[in-house]
Design a protein around this motif. Structure first.
Motif, mmCIF file in Angstrom:
data_model
loop_
_atom_site.group_PDB
_atom_site.id
_atom_site.type_symbol
_atom_site.label_atom_id
_atom_site.label_comp_id
_atom_site.label_asym_id
_atom_site.label_seq_id
_atom_site.Cartn_x
_atom_site.Cartn_y
_atom_site.Cartn_z
ATOM 1 N N ARG A 196 1.126 -1.454 -0.026
ATOM 2 C CA ARG A 196 0.014 0.107 0.384
ATOM 3 C C ARG A 196 0.890 1.478 -0.518
ATOM 4 O O ARG A 196 0.070 2.526 -0.642
ATOM 5 N N ALA A 417 -7.399 -4.862 13.663
ATOM 6 C CA ALA A 417 -7.399 -4.476 12.451
ATOM 7 C C ALA A 417 -5.887 -4.937 11.609
ATOM 8 O O ALA A 417 -5.652 -5.959 12.341
ATOM 9 N N GLN A 421 -3.618 -1.975 6.496
ATOM 10 C CA GLN A 421 -5.092 -0.672 6.406
ATOM 11 C C GLN A 421 -4.322 0.107 6.834
ATOM 12 O O GLN A 421 -3.779 0.601 7.113
ATOM 13 N N LEU A 423 -5.795 3.240 8.804
ATOM 14 C CA LEU A 423 -6.401 3.600 10.333
ATOM 15 C C LEU A 423 -6.746 5.408 11.173
ATOM 16 O O LEU A 423 -5.086 5.528 11.261
ATOM 17 N N GLU A 444 -14.644 3.015 10.064
ATOM 18 C CA GLU A 444 -14.947 2.794 8.727
ATOM 19 C C GLU A 444 -15.724 3.751 8.082
ATOM 20 O O GLU A 444 -15.547 4.492 6.712
ATOM 21 N N HIS A 455 -9.818 3.266 4.571
ATOM 22 C CA HIS A 455 -10.338 1.771 4.687
ATOM 23 C C HIS A 455 -9.205 0.834 4.192
ATOM 24 O O HIS A 455 -9.114 1.844 2.601
ATOM 25 N N ALA A 456 -9.029 -0.531 4.261
ATOM 26 C CA ALA A 456 -7.755 -0.979 3.581
ATOM 27 C C ALA A 456 -8.482 -1.007 2.158
ATOM 28 O O ALA A 456 -10.072 -1.102 0.930
#
Ligand code: SAH
Ligand code: SF4
Ligand code: F3S
Length: 457
Positions: A196, A417, A421, A423, A444, A455-456
């Motif tokens: 990511r 988690a 992700q 967060l 969310e 969010h992932a």
């Protein structure tokens, strides 16, 4: 083919981290799988660094330990790659006759054939030949040892700057930029495999594309990377202050995925020393660029590298560095004591600074920086930070760890988690090297600072 195990010990910079990952990819077709346990390995590779004297010493002390292992297990294959290998070549066998392969920084793609030669009973193989045509520049499927969210991607190799203290241009060759298509393809492949955040790496990423004319400079490349779907964050390192353009500075306000952090090594706050280092900028130039960065992105974290005890550094030069540090207020910096390296111009400079003075200067700067970093970390207490989850915390297995856009490590508890992700985490306590956080519930609905749903992907 019997499955074998390889263990790579990586020293030095991000280039070596990336190269070690390339080695794993290149060795996979020979049925080598990575192992984190040294004693289980059939092949041990040390990917070495020669940036300072201490780094080179570390290599030889590690090789001493491996000699004992090899006496007990004569089948164990030992390879030495990276910058010390490039520098020493055959000479390495004189101090470490138990090594089987010495391979330099240019021919990683030839590693599988070197391993096969050892399998065919050949001894003491050396390959420190110049750069091949493909090598690091090819794109292959990643091999991860554990689940990961972040990766380095090499965008250029070598360096043309010849700072007078530095061995890199001699060991990594002249600057070559990788084609943008290969970089983008590699990042897409990494994202497909769960990555990511990418850090684009090179010795001086700001000059990307300047020589090879792939029709793309660094800010344009960043824009293209920013468009990759599924990627959440972009970082880059290292930036050379002399090549930090307005176009690149402006990218910090334009590109939503670019993390608010820049590593901008200053090395010294004294113009006289900067000149002798051949850095190509003055302290005034540097301070101007810092002001521009902060006007474009007020929350940007700025980190740096500083060398103390460069040959001829007088008390007034050192005080100029202290003054610059206080003016800038870095978020943190890496501090180094100057050491002579083979064949670099500064090794022949007179007026070497005695070790005791280097130590004193080092301690003074690290004390100042410790205060600054802690203060900056404390200022984050109470804020909500966007944290990219990277894995379990090393300190406590019950906690997760991740980093903020400004590159601070945050440890926090959240049993739901997952790695990868992004967060919202409330910072509850600050330490010198990390932060403690508490996961904000209802993430969310959390809209991140970049306006995207955190969010992932
Ligand atoms: N290309 C990058 C980083 C190169 S190496 C850059 O130009 O910033 C990382 C750091 O090691 C350098 O920034 C410098 O601070 C330090 N370094 C390099 N050679 C050194 C030497 N001979 N002695 C002490 N520190 C050194
Ligand atoms: Fe070394 Fe200077 Fe090149 Fe950095 S920019 S790698 S310090 S020569
Ligand atoms: Fe070290 Fe070579 Fe990197 S000398 S810092 S591993 S380029």
């Amino acid at each position: 083919m019997k499955q074998k195990r390889v263990h790579i010990i990586t020293m030095g910079c991000q280039m070596n981290v990336y190269d070690s990952e390339q080695m794993l990819r290149l060795l996979a077709p020979l049925n080598f799988r990575p192992t984190s346990q040294l004693h289980k390995a059939d092949l041990i590779i040390i990917n070495t660094c020669s940036i300072r004297e201490k780094a080179e010493h570390k290599v030889y002390s590690l090789l001493g330990r491996l000699a004992r292992m090899k006496r007990l297990r004569p089948d164990l294959m030992i390879g030495v790659g990276g910058c010390v290998a490039q520098q020493e070549g055959h000479r390495l066998f004189e101090r470490a006759p138990h090594v089987d392969i010495v391979f330099g920084t240019f021919g990683l793609e030839r590693l599988p054939s070197l391993v096969q030669q050892v399998n065919n009973q050949k001894k003491h193989i050396v390959d420190i030949n110049p750069r091949g045509t493909s090598g690091l520049l090819c794109v292959t499927e990643p091999v991860f040892q554990t689940e990961r969210a972040t990766a380095f991607v090499t965008i250029m190799q070598g360096c043309d700057n010849f700072c007078t203290y530095c061995v890199v241009p001699y060991l990594r060759g002249r600057e070559v930029s990788r084609k943008p298509e290969a970089i983008l393809e590699e990042i897409r492949l990494l994202v497909k495999n769960g990555i990511r955040e990418v850090t684009l790496i090179g010795q001086n990423v700001n000059s990307y594309g300047r020589k090879n004319g792939h029709g793309c400079n660094f800010p344009v490349l960043l824009e293209q990377v920013n468009d990759i779907e599924g990627l959440r964050r972009i970082r880059f390192t290292t930036s050379h202050p002399k090549d930090l353009s307005d176009q690149l500075i402006n990218a910090f306000s334009r590109l939503d995925k670019l993390a608010a952090h820049i590593h901008l090594p200053v090395q010294s706050g004294s113009n006289r020393v900067l000149k002798r280092m051949n850095r190509g900028y003055t302290r005034e130039d540097y301070l101007k660029k810092i002001a521009k960065l902060r006007s474009v992105r007020p929350d940007i974290a700025i980190t740096s590298d500083i060398i103390v005890g460069f040959p001829g550094e007088e008390t007034t030069d050192f005080e100029a560095t202290v003054d610059l540090i206080q003016q800038v207020g870095f978020d943190s910096f890496f501090l180094f004591k100057y050491s002579d390296r083979p064949n670099v111009p500064a090794a022949k400079f007179s007026n070497k600074v005695p070790e005791a003075i280097k130590r004193k200067r080092f301690n003074r700067l690290s004390e100042i920086q410790g205060r600054f970093t802690l203060e900056k970390n404390k200022a984050l207490v109470g804020t909500i930070q966007e944290v990219l989850v990277e894995g379990r915390s090393k300190k406590s297995h019950h906690q997760l760890t991740g980093r903020t856009p400004c590159n601070r490590s945050v440890n926090f508890s959240d049993c739901t988690a997952r790695v990868g992700q992004v967060l919202p985490v409330r910072i509850v306590e600050a330490f010198s090297h990390s932060l403690l956080g508490s996961s904000v519930k209802g993430h969310e609905e959390y809209v991140g600072e970049n306006g995207g749903i955190s969010h992932a992907a």
